[in-house]
Design a protein around this motif. Sequence first.
Motif, PDB file in Angstrom:
ATOM      1  N   CYS A   1      -4.412   2.224   8.442  1.00  0.00           N
ATOM      2  CA  CYS A   1      -4.265   2.978   7.187  1.00  0.00           C
ATOM      3  C   CYS A   1      -5.635   3.186   6.541  1.00  0.00           C
ATOM      4  CB  CYS A   1      -3.321   2.218   6.259  1.00  0.00           C
ATOM      5  SG  CYS A   1      -3.209   2.916   4.621  1.00  0.00           S
TER       6      CYS A   1
ATOM      7  N   CYS B   1       0.814   3.428   3.563  1.00  0.00           N
ATOM      8  CA  CYS B   1       1.430   2.980   4.816  1.00  0.00           C
ATOM      9  C   CYS B   1       2.695   2.166   4.526  1.00  0.00           C
ATOM     10  CB  CYS B   1       0.446   2.150   5.624  1.00  0.00           C
ATOM     11  SG  CYS B   1      -0.077   0.650   4.756  1.00  0.00           S
TER      12      CYS B   1
ATOM     13  N   CYS C   1      -5.621   1.228   2.954  1.00  0.00           N
ATOM     14  CA  CYS C   1      -5.669  -0.234   2.792  1.00  0.00           C
ATOM     15  C   CYS C   1      -6.416  -0.920   3.930  1.00  0.00           C
ATOM     16  CB  CYS C   1      -4.269  -0.811   2.657  1.00  0.00           C
ATOM     17  SG  CYS C   1      -3.293  -0.721   4.165  1.00  0.00           S
TER      18      CYS C   1
ATOM     19  N   CYS D   1       0.858  -1.186   0.000  1.00  0.00           N
ATOM     20  CA  CYS D   1       0.000   0.000   0.000  1.00  0.00           C
ATOM     21  C   CYS D   1       0.898   1.241   0.000  1.00  0.00           C
ATOM     22  CB  CYS D   1      -0.887  -0.019   1.233  1.00  0.00           C
ATOM     23  SG  CYS D   1      -1.708   1.555   1.519  1.00  0.00           S
TER      24      CYS D   1
HETATM   25 ZN   LIG Z   1      -2.093   1.125   3.740  1.00  0.00          ZN
END
Ligand SMILES: [Zn+2]
Length: 521
Positions: A506, A487, A509, A484
Amino acid sequence: MIRRIVAGSFVLAVSAVAALAQDDVVRLKSGEFILGKIQSSDDRGLTLERWDGSGVITIAWELIPETHHSRFRSEVTGASAAEAMLDGVRVITSFRVVEGLMLEEDTAANLYRVKTKESPQPTLIPKHVVLAVEKIKVAESQVYTPEERLQRYMAAVDMADLEQVAKAADFALSLGFPDQALQFYRSARNLIEARIREVEASTLSEDEKNAKYEEINELLKEFDRKVKEIEGAASLKEIEDHAASGDFDDAIRKAGEWVREYEGTKLWERNQDLVERLTREREEFVANRAKVLSRKVVEEFPKIVGKRIRELARADGVDAALKQAERLDDAIVADLASKFKATGEEVKHWWRQALAEREKKKSRANMGTGSWIVNGGQDGGYDSQQAPRQQPRGGGGGGGGQIPGMGGQGGSLEDLRRRYGGGGGGNQPGQQGQGQQQDLRKRLQTKDEWWKSQSSSVRESFLEANWALQSKLVQLGETKEKNCPQCYGQGTLKAQRAGTYVDVICQRCHNAKSEVEIVWW
Ligand SMILES: [Zn+2]
């Protein structure tokens, strides 16, 4: 289309109605098959648009087995005997030669008007392109269309004269007008009955009468034989048309009946093996149809997937869309089967067979920011487990106490949040303020909120990837999981909220950590 069947001593021609606009299969002498839509035929050959999309081609007659010409031939080429010769012209231009009757030399328009067999209307030839005009003898069949020739002939026929009517019937047949010919033969039969009555009423002796009857009987038999040949040819043509359109089962069944019905005719002599021939053609046709259609199925498959996915992407919620995606295989196969008039099993078989070819055209589908929905991300709720805490009382203003330089003075809560608050902002629940609960959590989207906030192309890609992952029809390549980007694959990150650092899930995600891209073919 007019077909020509040489049957013994006379030429039998049968006109076909609208048989040209059909898909057809043309077998070449080489054994190769060409499938397509026949558009026309002329002296040079047969013109058809190929099924495989490679364009329009003309196949020379020489390449097609003679026994098959009758199926495609659109004009009678054999001039009938004793054809009238007319005083005509040959007009030669730099790019063509026109033979026919000179109707007019139009000096005002600077044109020649030449009547040819191509059309009832004259051909117009600009004089400035003409290299030479030669006087020649032209056959009637070079000047007039078959319809015109029959009309001209008919104008001179005495319909009360048995011999003339019988000749007119033969002529109509030779030009490719079997229906007209049948009418003439029926008229001729009526005239024969009249002739029998004449003989009966005559004063001839019994022997003379019997001789006349014998003669008449022979004539009757000949007419009946010709009528049967015509009917047999029409019926045979119907059978061959069925076969040509791929309906072999029906054609073979009718062929069996035909062989019994027309046994003994000239046409039968040449077509005794009709059932066997069609059975062989069916085998070849099936093999070639499979070849052509399997290629078409492979071409069409991704288009059908796209169309179906676009429909699914309009669903109200993501669960409904994913559920329907599970059944997409069946829908895709049904669409293809209906499009190509094949069975679902055939479609699947062709699709599976084309694996090597398919692999060259891989498709990619990205689950993108929807990856968490199927990848264990958190559906809704809050991004932090941190319990709401009590805001310290006093002049601190907005809980900014821990941030250096902001101690207690100035900045409103909103100001602080704007400058230091964690993440997106705006969706922080609860009202904060002095002496109230401070909530450091933010809401995460639910999957339906995600669904509704995405563009159709994002939804489509998400659905395509989900379908491909569980489809029994397609092959999957490597499934790529990218970290992702928000993050960096950690699933959580530290956010400053109200002046303090908080571990939060996050927002992109939902703690699923990665985004999924799949490759299928
Ligand atoms: Zn993420």
